[in-house]
Design a protein around this motif. Structure first.
Motif, PDB file in Angstrom:
ATOM      1  N   ASP A 156      58.945 -27.126   4.925  1.00 53.35           N
ATOM      2  CA  ASP A 156      59.888 -28.034   4.660  1.00 53.35           C
ATOM      3  C   ASP A 156      61.562 -27.683   4.881  1.00 53.35           C
ATOM      4  O   ASP A 156      61.803 -26.730   4.535  1.00 53.35           O
ATOM      5  N   VAL A 157      61.966 -28.151   5.805  1.00 57.19           N
ATOM      6  CA  VAL A 157      63.328 -28.147   6.267  1.00 57.19           C
ATOM      7  C   VAL A 157      64.067 -29.452   6.143  1.00 57.19           C
ATOM      8  O   VAL A 157      64.582 -29.942   7.220  1.00 57.19           O
TER       9      VAL A 157
ATOM     10  N   ALA B 118      56.504 -18.832  12.413  1.00 56.92           N
ATOM     11  CA  ALA B 118      56.027 -17.825  12.721  1.00 56.92           C
ATOM     12  C   ALA B 118      55.786 -16.752  11.703  1.00 56.92           C
ATOM     13  O   ALA B 118      54.966 -16.013  11.752  1.00 56.92           O
ATOM     14  N   ALA B 119      56.826 -16.787  10.758  1.00 55.19           N
ATOM     15  CA  ALA B 119      56.813 -15.894   9.510  1.00 55.19           C
ATOM     16  C   ALA B 119      55.486 -16.116   8.794  1.00 55.19           C
ATOM     17  O   ALA B 119      54.982 -15.322   7.984  1.00 55.19           O
TER      18      ALA B 119
ATOM     19  N   ASP C 251      60.353 -31.471  11.813  1.00 51.85           N
ATOM     20  CA  ASP C 251      61.393 -31.537  13.323  1.00 51.85           C
ATOM     21  C   ASP C 251      61.058 -30.147  13.860  1.00 51.85           C
ATOM     22  O   ASP C 251      61.202 -29.150  13.280  1.00 51.85           O
ATOM     23  N   ALA C 252      61.104 -30.383  15.238  1.00 48.89           N
ATOM     24  CA  ALA C 252      61.018 -29.061  16.248  1.00 48.89           C
ATOM     25  C   ALA C 252      62.576 -28.487  16.188  1.00 48.89           C
ATOM     26  O   ALA C 252      63.266 -29.012  17.082  1.00 48.89           O
ATOM     27  N   ALA C 253      62.613 -27.640  15.148  1.00 48.58           N
ATOM     28  CA  ALA C 253      64.118 -26.860  15.218  1.00 48.58           C
ATOM     29  C   ALA C 253      63.842 -25.303  14.989  1.00 48.58           C
ATOM     30  O   ALA C 253      62.571 -25.041  14.589  1.00 48.58           O
ATOM     31  N   MET C 254      65.013 -24.435  15.228  1.00 48.58           N
ATOM     32  CA  MET C 254      64.632 -23.131  15.133  1.00 48.58           C
ATOM     33  C   MET C 254      64.225 -22.731  14.077  1.00 48.58           C
ATOM     34  O   MET C 254      63.553 -21.729  13.641  1.00 48.58           O
ATOM     35  N   GLU C 255      64.970 -23.220  13.019  1.00 52.04           N
ATOM     36  CA  GLU C 255      64.495 -22.985  11.453  1.00 52.04           C
ATOM     37  C   GLU C 255      63.165 -23.315  11.270  1.00 52.04           C
ATOM     38  O   GLU C 255      62.162 -22.360  10.468  1.00 52.04           O
ATOM     39  N   THR C 256      62.659 -24.496  11.780  1.00 50.43           N
ATOM     40  CA  THR C 256      61.160 -24.465  11.506  1.00 50.43           C
ATOM     41  C   THR C 256      60.404 -23.815  12.424  1.00 50.43           C
ATOM     42  O   THR C 256      59.236 -23.034  11.773  1.00 50.43           O
TER      43      THR C 256
END
Length: 263
Positions: A258-259, A60-61, A50-55
């Motif tokens: 994995d989110v 980025a990290a 999913d394209a979500a902020m947590e992903t």
């Protein structure tokens, strides 16, 4: 493809085996590059459902220059069809994050469900050990699922264990039919209504991501065993299969993000 991987070169690579153009007009997702980077080299590709902020934050990290997802940001509208989303609120913040971190977002929806080797449904069929596999589940004139036969009859609980991602139990198991199943149809994600096609084609069992209230009694009365494995848990498989393919073919660093949503 040469030593320097760019978003344009990776787009060509993905299109060489995923039928993005074949779903124009039938898939609400804008498949392909949704948010590009500045053209610089991509040394690592992250993969997530999913394209979500947590992903995005975890990609980025991990130092990824591209994020490949199944569910992207750009659809006809949040409910499917209609006007695109306005670039405001959470949608704006997500896009801004990608731009600030120079991450290319690449999305593949139905073409990934459909792929006969790397797709969600094909991988699920492999996990179940199905034989004599054929396309199943028509969606706007294209079949994006698969069906086949078990080499030996299995119970619904045995089948559910075979497809459990990371051992996560299925959202729902509905033993409405035979104790021992010899055939199965598969359509990952939110495809409860396509259980009707499984009934029409005489499948003993139907595997999808979510159950629908409106389908419950239809499946019960038709004696169709159904597994709702979870939308997320039935749609991690395709991105992971493409990730492995990229690592082997492109010799590029990859990471799976994995989110899980529990849904």
């Amino acid at each position: 493809m040469g030593s320097k991987l760019t978003s344009a070169k990776l787009d060509t690579f993905f299109r060489s085996f995923l039928d993005l153009d074949g779903f124009k007009g039938t898939d609400n997702s804008l498949n392909g590059i949704q948010v590009d980077n500045d053209g610089s080299e991509i040394g690592k590709i992250a993969f997530g459902t999913d394209a979500a902020m947590e992903t995005f934050e975890r990609a980025a990290a991990a130092g990824a220059g591209m994020l490949f997802v199944h569910h992207g940001l750009l659809w006809g509208s949040p409910s499917g069809g209609g006007a695109p989303l306005r670039v405001s609120g959470n949608h704006r913040r997500r896009i801004q994050f990608l731009l600030d971190h120079n991450i290319c977002l690449y999305a593949v929806h139905l073409p990934l469900d459909q792929h006969p080797q790397y797709g969600n449904n094909a991988v699920l069929a492999g996990l179940l050990g199905l034989e004599n596999i054929e396309p199943f589940g028509e969606h706007h004139g294209k079949k994006i699922g698969f069906k086949g036969n078990f080499p030996q009859p299995v119970t619904i609980d045995e089948a559910a264990r075979k497809i459990a991602f990371e051992g996560i139990p299925a959202l729902g198991i509905y033993p409405f039919g035979k104790e021992k199943n010899t055939s199965c149809a598969i359509m990952s994600g939110g495809a409860a209504k396509d259980g009707i096609q499984a009934i029409d084609e005489g499948a003993d069992m139907y595997v999808t991501g979510e159950m629908s209230h409106m389908m419950y009694h239809t499946c019960l009365e038709s004696k169709l065993n159904m597994i709702a494995g979870g939308h997320y848990s039935t749609e991690v498989w395709g991105v992971r299969a493409v990730m492995r393919h990229c690592a082997e073919e492109l010799n590029v660093d990859v990471a799976f993000i994995d989110v899980p949503t529990g849904l």
